[in-house]
Design a protein around this motif. Structure first.
Motif, PDB file in Angstrom:
ATOM      1  N   ALA A 210       0.829  -1.205   0.000  1.00  0.00           N
ATOM      2  CA  ALA A 210       0.000   0.000   0.000  1.00  0.00           C
ATOM      3  C   ALA A 210       0.863   1.254   0.000  1.00  0.00           C
ATOM      4  O   ALA A 210       0.567   2.216  -0.718  1.00  0.00           O
ATOM      5  CB  ALA A 210      -0.939  -0.006   1.193  1.00  0.00           C
ATOM      6  N   VAL A 211       1.932   1.257   0.793  1.00  0.00           N
ATOM      7  CA  VAL A 211       2.845   2.403   0.833  1.00  0.00           C
ATOM      8  C   VAL A 211       3.448   2.631  -0.553  1.00  0.00           C
ATOM      9  O   VAL A 211       3.519   3.769  -1.033  1.00  0.00           O
ATOM     10  CB  VAL A 211       3.955   2.203   1.891  1.00  0.00           C
ATOM     11  N   ILE A 212       3.853   1.558  -1.217  1.00  0.00           N
ATOM     12  CA  ILE A 212       4.451   1.660  -2.552  1.00  0.00           C
ATOM     13  C   ILE A 212       3.437   2.200  -3.558  1.00  0.00           C
ATOM     14  O   ILE A 212       3.741   3.120  -4.334  1.00  0.00           O
ATOM     15  CB  ILE A 212       4.996   0.286  -3.007  1.00  0.00           C
ATOM     16  N   ILE A 213       2.233   1.648  -3.553  1.00  0.00           N
ATOM     17  CA  ILE A 213       1.199   2.087  -4.498  1.00  0.00           C
ATOM     18  C   ILE A 213       0.851   3.550  -4.276  1.00  0.00           C
ATOM     19  O   ILE A 213       0.736   4.329  -5.235  1.00  0.00           O
ATOM     20  CB  ILE A 213      -0.055   1.199  -4.371  1.00  0.00           C
ATOM     21  N   LEU A 214       0.675   3.935  -3.020  1.00  0.00           N
ATOM     22  CA  LEU A 214       0.346   5.325  -2.721  1.00  0.00           C
ATOM     23  C   LEU A 214       1.475   6.275  -3.131  1.00  0.00           C
ATOM     24  O   LEU A 214       1.220   7.342  -3.689  1.00  0.00           O
ATOM     25  CB  LEU A 214       0.020   5.486  -1.236  1.00  0.00           C
ATOM     26  N   SER A 215       2.726   5.873  -2.879  1.00  0.00           N
ATOM     27  CA  SER A 215       3.851   6.743  -3.239  1.00  0.00           C
ATOM     28  C   SER A 215       3.978   6.902  -4.749  1.00  0.00           C
ATOM     29  O   SER A 215       4.360   7.963  -5.235  1.00  0.00           O
ATOM     30  CB  SER A 215       5.158   6.230  -2.644  1.00  0.00           C
ATOM     31  N   LYS A 216       3.621   5.868  -5.512  1.00  0.00           N
ATOM     32  CA  LYS A 216       3.633   5.977  -6.974  1.00  0.00           C
ATOM     33  C   LYS A 216       2.611   7.003  -7.465  1.00  0.00           C
ATOM     34  O   LYS A 216       2.738   7.536  -8.559  1.00  0.00           O
ATOM     35  CB  LYS A 216       3.337   4.623  -7.621  1.00  0.00           C
ATOM     36  N   ASN A 217       1.592   7.244  -6.643  1.00  0.00           N
ATOM     37  CA  ASN A 217       0.557   8.212  -6.989  1.00  0.00           C
ATOM     38  C   ASN A 217       0.735   9.546  -6.262  1.00  0.00           C
ATOM     39  O   ASN A 217      -0.201  10.337  -6.153  1.00  0.00           O
ATOM     40  CB  ASN A 217      -0.825   7.616  -6.687  1.00  0.00           C
ATOM     41  N   GLY A 218       1.934   9.764  -5.740  1.00  0.00           N
ATOM     42  CA  GLY A 218       2.265  11.052  -5.131  1.00  0.00           C
ATOM     43  C   GLY A 218       1.763  11.239  -3.716  1.00  0.00           C
ATOM     44  O   GLY A 218       1.712  12.359  -3.221  1.00  0.00           O
ATOM     45  N   ILE A 219       1.387  10.167  -3.036  1.00  0.00           N
ATOM     46  CA  ILE A 219       0.890  10.253  -1.667  1.00  0.00           C
ATOM     47  C   ILE A 219       1.920   9.614  -0.747  1.00  0.00           C
ATOM     48  O   ILE A 219       2.151   8.415  -0.800  1.00  0.00           O
ATOM     49  CB  ILE A 219      -0.472   9.543  -1.529  1.00  0.00           C
ATOM     50  N   GLN A 220       2.539  10.419   0.084  1.00  0.00           N
ATOM     51  CA  GLN A 220       3.573   9.934   0.991  1.00  0.00           C
ATOM     52  C   GLN A 220       2.965   9.627   2.353  1.00  0.00           C
ATOM     53  O   GLN A 220       2.432  10.507   3.024  1.00  0.00           O
ATOM     54  CB  GLN A 220       4.682  10.991   1.141  1.00  0.00           C
ATOM     55  N   VAL A 221       2.982   8.358   2.730  1.00  0.00           N
ATOM     56  CA  VAL A 221       2.473   7.919   4.028  1.00  0.00           C
ATOM     57  C   VAL A 221       3.462   6.952   4.654  1.00  0.00           C
ATOM     58  O   VAL A 221       4.257   6.330   3.956  1.00  0.00           O
ATOM     59  CB  VAL A 221       1.091   7.223   3.900  1.00  0.00           C
ATOM     60  N   ASP A 222       3.401   6.849   5.975  1.00  0.00           N
ATOM     61  CA  ASP A 222       4.211   5.829   6.639  1.00  0.00           C
ATOM     62  C   ASP A 222       3.359   4.575   6.824  1.00  0.00           C
ATOM     63  O   ASP A 222       2.195   4.534   6.420  1.00  0.00           O
ATOM     64  CB  ASP A 222       4.761   6.340   7.977  1.00  0.00           C
TER      65      ASP A 222
END
Length: 54
Positions: free
Chosen positions: A13-25
């Motif tokens: 989920a972290v990887i998918i979100l970061s690919k879409n410009g959403i940085q989460v821990d």
């Protein structure tokens, strides 16, 4: 919240979100996944009601 089948790991989920410009821990990703699983679970119930009571 326990779901029998969780198909998306927190790390994925972290990887998918970061690919879409959403940085989460990982903690935030876990909360997002729990929300999505809950929405999905309730969506299925709504769909079942529509079938039973058109």
């Amino acid at each position: 919240m326990n779901f029998i089948e969780k198909n998306v790991s927190v790390e994925k989920a972290v990887i998918i979100l970061s690919k879409n410009g959403i940085q989460v821990d990982e903690k935030e990703a876990k909360i997002i996944l729990e929300l999505l699983y809950l929405v999905s679970k309730n969506y299925d119930k709504t769909k079942e009601k529509k079938i039973l009571y058109p």
